[in-house]
Design an enzyme around this catalytic site. Structure first.
Site, mmCIF file in Angstrom:
data_model
loop_
_atom_site.group_PDB
_atom_site.id
_atom_site.type_symbol
_atom_site.label_atom_id
_atom_site.label_comp_id
_atom_site.label_asym_id
_atom_site.label_seq_id
_atom_site.Cartn_x
_atom_site.Cartn_y
_atom_site.Cartn_z
ATOM 1 N N GLU A 69 0.817 -1.215 0.000
ATOM 2 C CA GLU A 69 0.000 0.000 0.000
ATOM 3 C C GLU A 69 0.851 1.266 0.000
ATOM 4 O OE1 GLU A 69 -2.414 -0.551 3.453
ATOM 5 O OE2 GLU A 69 -1.013 0.484 4.782
ATOM 6 N N GLN A 109 2.417 -6.716 4.635
ATOM 7 C CA GLN A 109 2.482 -8.153 4.942
ATOM 8 C C GLN A 109 2.058 -8.448 6.392
ATOM 9 O OE1 GLN A 109 6.037 -10.182 3.486
ATOM 10 N NE2 GLN A 109 6.048 -11.452 5.314
ATOM 11 N N HIS A 137 9.577 -8.235 -1.410
ATOM 12 C CA HIS A 137 8.900 -6.976 -1.698
ATOM 13 C C HIS A 137 9.612 -6.247 -2.827
ATOM 14 C CE1 HIS A 137 6.281 -6.839 2.006
ATOM 15 N NE2 HIS A 137 6.996 -7.929 2.164
ATOM 16 N N CYS A 139 9.099 -3.393 -3.942
ATOM 17 C CA CYS A 139 9.375 -1.980 -3.648
ATOM 18 C C CYS A 139 10.742 -1.831 -2.994
ATOM 19 C CB CYS A 139 8.274 -1.355 -2.788
ATOM 20 S SG CYS A 139 8.064 -2.086 -1.170
HETATM 21 ZN ZN LIG Z 1 6.276 -0.752 -0.540
#
Ligand SMILES: [Zn+2]
Length: 182
Positions: A69, A109, A137, A139
Site C-alpha cells: 500500500e 504483509q 517486496h 518496492c
Molecule cells: Zn512498498
C-alpha cells in the site's frame, strides 16, 4: 487514469504498444484487488467440519501475491498456516482462499498475517493458530533498498502457539526457510 500516469512519466499514451494498456491495467487491477469485494463467509462457504482429533494441522507453502500500500508494487511469497483443532476443522483448500482474500488488496504483509490468523480464530475457535509469511517486496528489491534475495518474515501466534514453546518450535521447524530454499 492510467493514460494520465503514462503521460506523467514521460510516455506517449498514444503509441501503439500503450494503446490498450489502460484497459489491461484496469483488468489486472480488478483481479489483484478482488479481495475488497469478498467476505470471509463467502470464500469459506461450507468448508467447516466437526473435528475428529486435536493434532496440529499445518498447511505449508500457500503462494500469495499482494500489492504494497505504500508503493503499489507487488510483494509475494509463501504463507504457512497451522492450527490445533478444538471442535472444528476447515477444509484444506480453504486456507489458500483465505490467504487470497486478504492478499488481493493494497496491503502490508504484517496485516495479512494478522487477518489470516484472526479469520482462522473466528471460524474455528481453535486451541491455537499460527501464521508465518515469507515475502519478497519489489518496492525494496527494485529500488535497491535491500539485496534482491532478502525476504521479510512476519508471524502471528495465538493460543498454544504463543503459550507453549514446544508447540511453536514444532511449527517453526516445519515451515521456516522454505521460501529461500527455492
Ligand atoms: Zn512498498
Amino acid at each position: 487514469m492510467t493514460r494520465d500516469w503514462l503521460a506523467a512519466i514521460g510516455e506517449d499514451p498514444q503509441r501503439e504498444g500503450l494503446m490498450r494498456t489502460p484497459h489491461r491495467v484496469a483488468k489486472a487491477w480488478a483481479y489483484m484487488t478482488e479481495g475488497y469485494g469478498q467476505t470471509l463467509a463467502e470464500v469459506v462457504g461450507e468448508g467447516v467440519f466437526a473435528a475428529e482429533g486435536s493434532e496440529m494441522v499445518i498447511v505449508k507453502d500457500i503462494e500469495f501475491y499482494s500489492m504494497c500500500e505504500h508503493h503499489m508494487l507487488p510483494f509475494y511469497g509463501r504463507a504457512h498456516v497451522a492450527y490445533i483443532p478444538n471442535s472444528k476443522i476447515l477444509g484444506l483448500s480453504k486456507f489458500a482462499r483465505i490467504v487470497d482474500l486478504y492478499s488481493r488488496r493494497l496491503q502490508v504483509q504484517e496485516r495479512i498475517t494478522t487477518q489470516v490468523a484472526d479469520a482462522v480464530e473466528e471460524l474455528l475457535a481453535p486451541k491455537g493458530v499460527a501464521v508465518l509469511m515469507e515475502g519478497i517486496h519489489l518496492c525494496m528489491a527494485m529500488r535497491g533498498v535491500q539485496k534482491q534475495n532478502s525476504s521479510t518474515t512476519t508471524s502471528a501466534m495465538r493460543g498454544l502457539f504463543r503459550s507453549d514453546p514446544r508447540t511453536r518450535a514444532e511449527f517453526m521447524s516445519a515451515v521456516q526457510g522454505t521460501l529461500r530454499g527455492r
